[in-house]
Design a protein around this motif. Structure first.
Motif, PDB file in Angstrom:
ATOM      1  N   ILE A  65       0.807  -1.221   0.000  1.00 55.76           N
ATOM      2  CA  ILE A  65       0.000   0.000   0.000  1.00 55.76           C
ATOM      3  C   ILE A  65       0.838   1.269   0.000  1.00 55.76           C
ATOM      4  O   ILE A  65       0.396   2.318  -0.433  1.00 55.76           O
ATOM      5  CB  ILE A  65      -0.886  -0.001   1.279  1.00 55.76           C
ATOM      6  CG1 ILE A  65      -1.667  -1.303   1.409  1.00 55.76           C
ATOM      7  CG2 ILE A  65      -1.831   1.193   1.292  1.00 55.76           C
ATOM      8  CD1 ILE A  65      -2.477  -1.641   0.200  1.00 55.76           C
ATOM      9  N   LEU A 116      -8.175   5.578 -12.388  1.00 54.86           N
ATOM     10  CA  LEU A 116      -7.428   5.293 -11.165  1.00 54.86           C
ATOM     11  C   LEU A 116      -6.070   4.660 -11.462  1.00 54.86           C
ATOM     12  O   LEU A 116      -5.078   4.944 -10.771  1.00 54.86           O
ATOM     13  CB  LEU A 116      -8.265   4.335 -10.305  1.00 54.86           C
ATOM     14  CG  LEU A 116      -8.211   4.463  -8.797  1.00 54.86           C
ATOM     15  CD1 LEU A 116      -8.352   5.888  -8.349  1.00 54.86           C
ATOM     16  CD2 LEU A 116      -9.308   3.600  -8.174  1.00 54.86           C
ATOM     17  N   GLY A 123      -0.443   6.413  -2.978  1.00 58.59           N
ATOM     18  CA  GLY A 123      -0.355   5.751  -1.676  1.00 58.59           C
ATOM     19  C   GLY A 123      -1.531   6.053  -0.768  1.00 58.59           C
ATOM     20  O   GLY A 123      -1.597   5.572   0.360  1.00 58.59           O
ATOM     21  N   LEU A 124      -2.479   6.848  -1.231  1.00 50.80           N
ATOM     22  CA  LEU A 124      -3.657   7.153  -0.405  1.00 50.80           C
ATOM     23  C   LEU A 124      -4.792   6.169  -0.667  1.00 50.80           C
ATOM     24  O   LEU A 124      -5.825   6.221   0.002  1.00 50.80           O
ATOM     25  CB  LEU A 124      -4.149   8.576  -0.692  1.00 50.80           C
ATOM     26  CG  LEU A 124      -3.144   9.699  -0.458  1.00 50.80           C
ATOM     27  CD1 LEU A 124      -3.839  11.052  -0.558  1.00 50.80           C
ATOM     28  CD2 LEU A 124      -2.472   9.549   0.902  1.00 50.80           C
ATOM     29  N   LEU A 125      -4.609   5.276  -1.615  1.00 50.74           N
ATOM     30  CA  LEU A 125      -5.711   4.415  -2.048  1.00 50.74           C
ATOM     31  C   LEU A 125      -5.744   3.102  -1.262  1.00 50.74           C
ATOM     32  O   LEU A 125      -5.133   2.114  -1.675  1.00 50.74           O
ATOM     33  CB  LEU A 125      -5.577   4.126  -3.543  1.00 50.74           C
ATOM     34  CG  LEU A 125      -5.638   5.355  -4.470  1.00 50.74           C
ATOM     35  CD1 LEU A 125      -5.328   4.947  -5.898  1.00 50.74           C
ATOM     36  CD2 LEU A 125      -7.001   6.013  -4.379  1.00 50.74           C
ATOM     37  N   SER A 126      -6.455   3.100  -0.152  1.00 51.28           N
ATOM     38  CA  SER A 126      -6.589   1.815   0.557  1.00 51.28           C
ATOM     39  C   SER A 126      -7.564   0.899  -0.186  1.00 51.28           C
ATOM     40  O   SER A 126      -7.499  -0.305  -0.066  1.00 51.28           O
ATOM     41  CB  SER A 126      -7.033   2.040   1.998  1.00 51.28           C
ATOM     42  OG  SER A 126      -8.300   2.660   2.031  1.00 51.28           O
ATOM     43  N   ARG A 127      -8.475   1.471  -0.946  1.00 52.63           N
ATOM     44  CA  ARG A 127      -9.393   0.704  -1.779  1.00 52.63           C
ATOM     45  C   ARG A 127      -9.099   0.996  -3.240  1.00 52.63           C
ATOM     46  O   ARG A 127      -8.774   2.143  -3.555  1.00 52.63           O
ATOM     47  CB  ARG A 127     -10.848   1.090  -1.488  1.00 52.63           C
ATOM     48  CG  ARG A 127     -11.157   1.385  -0.059  1.00 52.63           C
ATOM     49  CD  ARG A 127     -11.430   0.150   0.733  1.00 52.63           C
ATOM     50  NE  ARG A 127     -11.703   0.496   2.135  1.00 52.63           N
ATOM     51  CZ  ARG A 127     -12.919   0.559   2.685  1.00 52.63           C
ATOM     52  NH1 ARG A 127     -13.981   0.326   1.964  1.00 52.63           N
ATOM     53  NH2 ARG A 127     -13.069   0.837   3.970  1.00 52.63           N
ATOM     54  N   PRO A 128      -9.284   0.107  -4.202  1.00 52.75           N
ATOM     55  CA  PRO A 128      -9.716  -1.258  -4.011  1.00 52.75           C
ATOM     56  C   PRO A 128      -8.694  -2.038  -3.178  1.00 52.75           C
ATOM     57  O   PRO A 128      -7.516  -1.707  -3.177  1.00 52.75           O
ATOM     58  CB  PRO A 128      -9.783  -1.804  -5.436  1.00 52.75           C
ATOM     59  CG  PRO A 128      -8.809  -0.988  -6.196  1.00 52.75           C
ATOM     60  CD  PRO A 128      -8.925   0.378  -5.612  1.00 52.75           C
ATOM     61  N   SER A 129      -9.179  -3.054  -2.491  1.00 50.26           N
ATOM     62  CA  SER A 129      -8.307  -3.866  -1.666  1.00 50.26           C
ATOM     63  C   SER A 129      -7.339  -4.658  -2.545  1.00 50.26           C
ATOM     64  O   SER A 129      -7.536  -4.798  -3.750  1.00 50.26           O
ATOM     65  CB  SER A 129      -9.144  -4.833  -0.835  1.00 50.26           C
ATOM     66  OG  SER A 129      -9.682  -5.816  -1.699  1.00 50.26           O
ATOM     67  N   LEU A 130      -6.309  -5.155  -1.915  1.00 53.61           N
ATOM     68  CA  LEU A 130      -5.355  -5.994  -2.642  1.00 53.61           C
ATOM     69  C   LEU A 130      -6.068  -7.192  -3.268  1.00 53.61           C
ATOM     70  O   LEU A 130      -5.798  -7.568  -4.422  1.00 53.61           O
ATOM     71  CB  LEU A 130      -4.247  -6.458  -1.679  1.00 53.61           C
ATOM     72  CG  LEU A 130      -3.137  -7.287  -2.277  1.00 53.61           C
ATOM     73  CD1 LEU A 130      -2.438  -6.557  -3.433  1.00 53.61           C
ATOM     74  CD2 LEU A 130      -2.109  -7.665  -1.212  1.00 53.61           C
ATOM     75  N   ASP A 131      -6.986  -7.782  -2.541  1.00 52.04           N
ATOM     76  CA  ASP A 131      -7.728  -8.928  -3.089  1.00 52.04           C
ATOM     77  C   ASP A 131      -8.485  -8.554  -4.355  1.00 52.04           C
ATOM     78  O   ASP A 131      -8.512  -9.322  -5.333  1.00 52.04           O
ATOM     79  CB  ASP A 131      -8.733  -9.452  -2.041  1.00 52.04           C
ATOM     80  CG  ASP A 131      -8.032 -10.286  -0.988  1.00 52.04           C
ATOM     81  OD1 ASP A 131      -6.859 -10.656  -1.203  1.00 52.04           O
ATOM     82  OD2 ASP A 131      -8.657 -10.559   0.058  1.00 52.04           O
TER      83      ASP A 131
END
Lengths: 455, 455, 455, 455
Positions: free
Chosen positions: A69, A111, A129-137
């Motif tokens: 992340i 994005l 680095g601010l993008l926690s979403r979409p998740s890694l999954d």
């Protein structure tokens, strides 16, 4: 599709078949030959696609979810972003060529666009680095979705020649990002005072450690009127074209890269405090950033350590110095009574030699000492070699039409060319005519120094 | 320990017993009374400790692993950091008081120090988002480790009076960070063009939505020579002391917070384009940041939306406006022909009233419209109320000795006092004498506007 | 006009008749008395106007043409700009009140507007030093033109009461800029490695140099419910009103300003390296700016020198320390076991005392050592005294209507009050209720330290 | 000395005798020939020295004292500084070669050093505008002092060959600063809303105004293996050496510079809003600086004006566009379906042609429309022509020994070469091999656009 479906994605290894499509090719052949060749090429392409996609995945096995992340500076991208962006490239430039394809997620179009202004509004680079979403999954699911669609296209023979060419470009593009994943995560982990180890890094083989010290020798090369640039056999980027004639005066090239020990001598001789050794912009940069050693070096209790993907380690003086800016490379060369090579000088020296050396496949992920021997060593792998050549279009260069034209052409100013690949480059990605480029202040790349001089 | 061990941590609910230790207490009592009282207090403290620690955990249930890592600006901290820092507070100031305690991890001492310069070298605030390690799992393990040690200390009666006082301070400190977790994650999610919803946010209850519009009325309050500050019963922060006599002229206070609809009228009347309404620094800020609405507001297809912890929603004009800076609050007040209250005015109005309102426990996590009714509404909860009072030491104020003295004292410049708590404050954390403080440009807090005027 | 025309402008000296107009005045009198009084007041005003305008001119006799042009930082204005802006004030607010007056130059309206947004578009503050035109000669002509027009208005009795009030405000305004001319030129000359001397600065009188060292004593003052602010007799600025009742607890005040020698002891005790002595913002400022001494101090060959308007000189340890920020003043006070005074404490101490001390008229242009003696010394002159009081409106404060309302009101945030005047203030400009204000990081003002403490 | 003393300095005109010393010369001759030649050369040098020094003085006749002081950005120097720095060059590098010479003022050694780190500590470039002292008069005295000393040296034959060579370099250096005096004062005056006129600027001659519109034609040039760089006859800078062989493919060159009218068409076609026309760094620059026209252009009441040294004027569409950055030049070329030339292409085209055109001597101080005619026009004068060539050392380049080696060598990175001279260049300063260089974002130079293309 049979051959493809027989391939288990999980067991695919890093595959390095040469790929034969090029940007400009014009050999004529019969219709039957053509069909057979196309089918063979298609299978090759699928194999190579899967191989490269799998290799990206394997690089991430050494990382935690959290590691994916973080962005430590605007030039660095989070691993998750690399994984998504390379996928976006296939979705945007390959899949969208066909009949109406539903995008995996409507927001991904912007994005995960890096800098292609002609196909949308890229999300700001410094904010990746601010993008926690979409998740890694979700990003992994995105990759699988696009992989399946690409395989489907290939299996159905549903890709025109231009499509195949762009698919190949996408494969090479992903290899560039594989190198960046490692380059960037090193920078991320370095900012952590725990100095974590990247789990994928191997200890250096005995063989490398035991090498006797290779003293630096000079190899003379004759003056030449030669053709510079790619010869059209196999893939190349647009910036390696057109092949064109240049006049190269006689020159001498050092037998290996500059070592950490040699660089330490420069430092101890006041290299970072002597303005007469530096380009003016370099000296300003050196003062402004308070430089006193390569990036990732730190002194602790009088010992000179450096941070590698294996964690914090003592400097091995026989290893090539790495993570120096073009300014430092230039200052070192001046101190050593030499100069940086021009890009033509390195291309002519490398041409005809096998692409052999210390690449990402070795798992060492750090340069190793050169073997002593008669030839010019380390022309490929270990560390990108700074040249004094500004990154410029070759005479007659024209970028490809459309968004793909943004790939290289628009960066041809304010940068220097680097040559040869590094210890984190995939071997199959490199060749003698390959042109990498970074601004002279860049230090987070695996960039090192080879000396040249006039006879 | 029996009573404590009987408590299942998983089933502990948010507990709000009032806690009675204070910074300065001096009631004398018999030895037997003392012992009984101490034992009771210890149990109270343990219960409260576990309750607050559990509440922090529940706040994170709405977040993915990735959400815990991101830092969207220097003022914002990643959730993971909040979880670790509050734990560090107990480890550093409570556990380290006793006999030699092994720290959970030697690097955490600096890594999770926020700003206590007298106990180490805090990791740079702006880089908290670069820490992918320790992992979130390790931070949860750190919390459990410290919780067990604190419980053990309490069970063994091994904490002196000062230790108990600091433990209590740590509990209140963790409540402050609970509010920050929500404030900060809102800012993080806002930077994501997917505008994700925080999973812990509840829909607003029917009751609030159906409230009839409460018109703004003015309540007159008499001039007074009154005592300002905390009265010594129960916990308070050092900055609420000492209680001291002040002279407060007659004033009038608005019956409720300024609503989004009223603020919209200010905007439509050119509020952000009329320098005569603004303080000079505020106007410069407004121009530099190109402000045209509160933080989190955006226009889309002509409709005025705002981002809440429930995602992107249309503005409800009856709800209090929130996420305005002190400058905007002041400009609004001037536009409305009123002024911001002084902190003494709000404290005197709130004193004696129950701490009731819309707090974090409601789960709404956004201000709700005031009920219409005779009294001054919303003095607690919904939104922090900007005052015109600079955050300054009360006459005779002295910070506590040692590192704890850094808690409040060193921030007493360049900030304005806010009063009353917000919709993301824990109810048990608030009281009439509570002083919150932020610089006048801060907008990411749940800060709103109450008007005052001279009679 | 006779009396006025009899005055040779060249021979006018610095005149200090008290002026009796005020912002709010309401004594009733007979029509004859009124007429006589108005005529007298008009003459007084003319005398005072010419005196103050002449004093500005005399300040510039020590400067070369080139000195008038330079701006060394955004907070500093070139002398030429000060001369033009003070003139602009009269032209814009006084002359424009009458029948259609042709402006001296149409571009001056914006060019020499400082910050009055309601009457135009001020030329950017940070670019004042870019204006080589109008020439200095043209600015002197501008001054003469406006002076003649003002005199003409006064002679013709053509100024209404409000006009007279604003004229008086303009006179006080010009006195403020006289102080700034000296403060700013000191900053300009300091940036020159030749360290030039301001030709107008006198050597310190023998008397001051020979004073015996005045040891610091503490004066106790009783608690009081007192009226703060101006009493309405004579001129005052709007920010000194309304007079209002405050409650002041007992306090002690140091008998004189902190000396350079005492401050040196703080420095030698590590004052600039000990975070526990500093406000948090102050410490950040101290680190960011790498502070280690007051502004204008420099060490050369082990000796502590400082730059004064007389050039570079050794520190005189008995002189008050000056050119410290509010942060340094606060840190010093904490180090000394004391605190900064509140503004009410200084006003009550100064009230009733004569406005006597070391002002611009002495020509020393630097603080001098306090005389030893029984009373509280240096309450006026020598150095502005930092208080811990944020600059805020007094209860009931309302700025005047119109552009003049921008004079003080819009600056009431992010600043601290300073009291007492300095060695570069005109004596007639000061009084006990006078409120000066600067942000706590300001250092280029003649600002010093007086200690206070709780009994 | 007789011949020299016969010259009245006041009547000296701008003299342009070719000067024959070079950096590397090796023709052998007899001793008598040598002596005669040296004496002749010395007189030539004296004449040229006085001519160039006098020309600097004449440039300042159009300026007020105040104009000499201002610095409008770090790249711009005040006129006074230019006058002093060029003098410093002679004092430091020529006069100091002889027996112990007392410097005119000890502080000038650093104060007027531009960037020669090996001979001292240059005063910070961005602060040159803070120096009100030394006064302009003192700087003129400094010039006279150094002129007298130089003449004395020459008269006594007291200058060795290296000294004479450096004196010649100093003369050329002063000519570079003559161009900068005009370039910089234009920038200074532009920041003044009065838009003052530089008194030295002449109205454009009738002849230029009446020229019929010269349509753009393309001139084809043959491929060649040619020698690039200076041929050793007469003066050149080190960066023009060594002459070396290059291979130049066939190319076409536009018959004249791009006109303001053509550039306006680019603007009206959305040139500043279409990222596909720009280099990536150029686009970032364009956005960051909000560019929408060349520097000095402004729209007023719908008319397109621009600021010239004659003041604010309407655009003449036939005149060459000027004050564009390299980025704008490149974007324009792409829009026009062409490209910027390489430096070798311009040198080969200019070689053999007379150095004729619109230079500073015309007094117009702005580009004029090209004459229509058969040849390639404007290869010299009017506007510096951006090339796409990075400024790099020629193969085999070595900077001179000592401080003079800093003159050119250390700037060979991050810059583009410009060719041909401008309307503010002295004619005698130019030649076909002359290399000027600026970073691609520079706009305040008189830089324009010539198009090239591949056949």
């Amino acid at each position: 599709m049979t051959r493809l479906s027989a391939l288990s994605r999980q067991t695919l290894d890093y595959l390095e078949q040469p790929v034969h499509a090029t940007w400009s090719r014009g050999v004529s052949m019969s219709a039957i030959e053509m069909t057979a060749r196309r089918s063979r090429e298609r299978d090759d392409l699928a194999t190579r696609y899967l191989g490269v996609r799998g290799a990206s995945k394997r690089l991430c096995e050494g990382l935690s979810v959290e590691d994916h992340i973080v962005q430590s500076m605007p030039d660095v991208s989070p691993t998750k972003w690399h994984l998504a962006h390379t996928t976006w490239f296939f979705e945007t430039f390959v899949l969208s060529r066909g009949p109406g394809v539903t995008p995996f997620h409507p927001a991904f179009h912007d994005l995960f666009n890096s800098y292609y202004l002609s196909v949308g509004k890229p999300f700001p680079r410094a904010q990746r680095g601010l993008l926690s979403r979409p998740s890694l999954d979700e990003v992994w699911a995105y990759r699988e979705h696009v992989d399946a669609a690409v395989m489907d296209r290939l299996a159905r023979g549903d890709l025109d020649a231009e499509g195949a060419r762009i698919l190949e470009l996408g494969i090479e593009h992903e290899q560039q990002h594989q190198e960046l994943i490692l380059t960037d995560i090193k920078h991320v982990l370095w900012h952590n005072p725990l100095y974590p180890r990247y789990a994928g890094a191997e200890p250096v083989e005995r063989a490398s450690r035991d090498r006797c010290r290779a003293s630096l020798r000079w190899h003379g090369l004759s003056p030449d009127i030669a053709d510079l640039g790619h010869d059209g056999r196999g893939f190349c980027f647009d910036n390696e074209l057109p092949r064109h004639r240049v006049l190269v005066p006689a020159y001498e090239l050092a037998s290996r890269l500059v070592t950490a020990g040699e660089y330490l001598a420069f430092m101890r001789d006041g290299g970072y405090r002597r303005p007469e050794l530096w380009l003016s912009d370099g000296w300003d940069f050196c003062r402004r950033e308070a430089l006193s050693a390569p990036l990732y070096w730190l002194e602790r209790d009088g010992a000179q350590l450096h941070f590698t993907l294996r964690g914090l380690e003592p400097i091995d003086e026989d290893e090539p110095v790495v993570h120096v800016s073009g300014y430092e490379a230039d200052a070192y060369a001046r101190w050593a009574g030499a100069r940086l090579p021009r890009e033509a000088e390195l291309e002519l020296a490398a041409r005809g030699r096998p692409v052999a050396g210390n690449f990402v496949e070795s798992g060492v992920l750090h340069p190793v000492a050169a073997a002593s021997g008669g030839d010019i060593a380390q022309l490929f792998g270990d560390a990108w070699e700074w040249t004094q050549s500004a990154y410029a279009p070759y005479p007659g260069y024209a970028p490809p039409d459309g968004a793909i034209g943004e790939y290289n052409g628009k960066f041809m100013v304010n940068q220097l060319v680097l040559r040869g690949g590094s210890c984190v480059s995939p071997r199959s990605h490199l060749r003698a005519s390959y042109r990498n480029f970074f601004p002279p202040h860049a230090r987070w790349q695996f960039s090192g120094i080879r000396l040249a001089r006039d006879p």
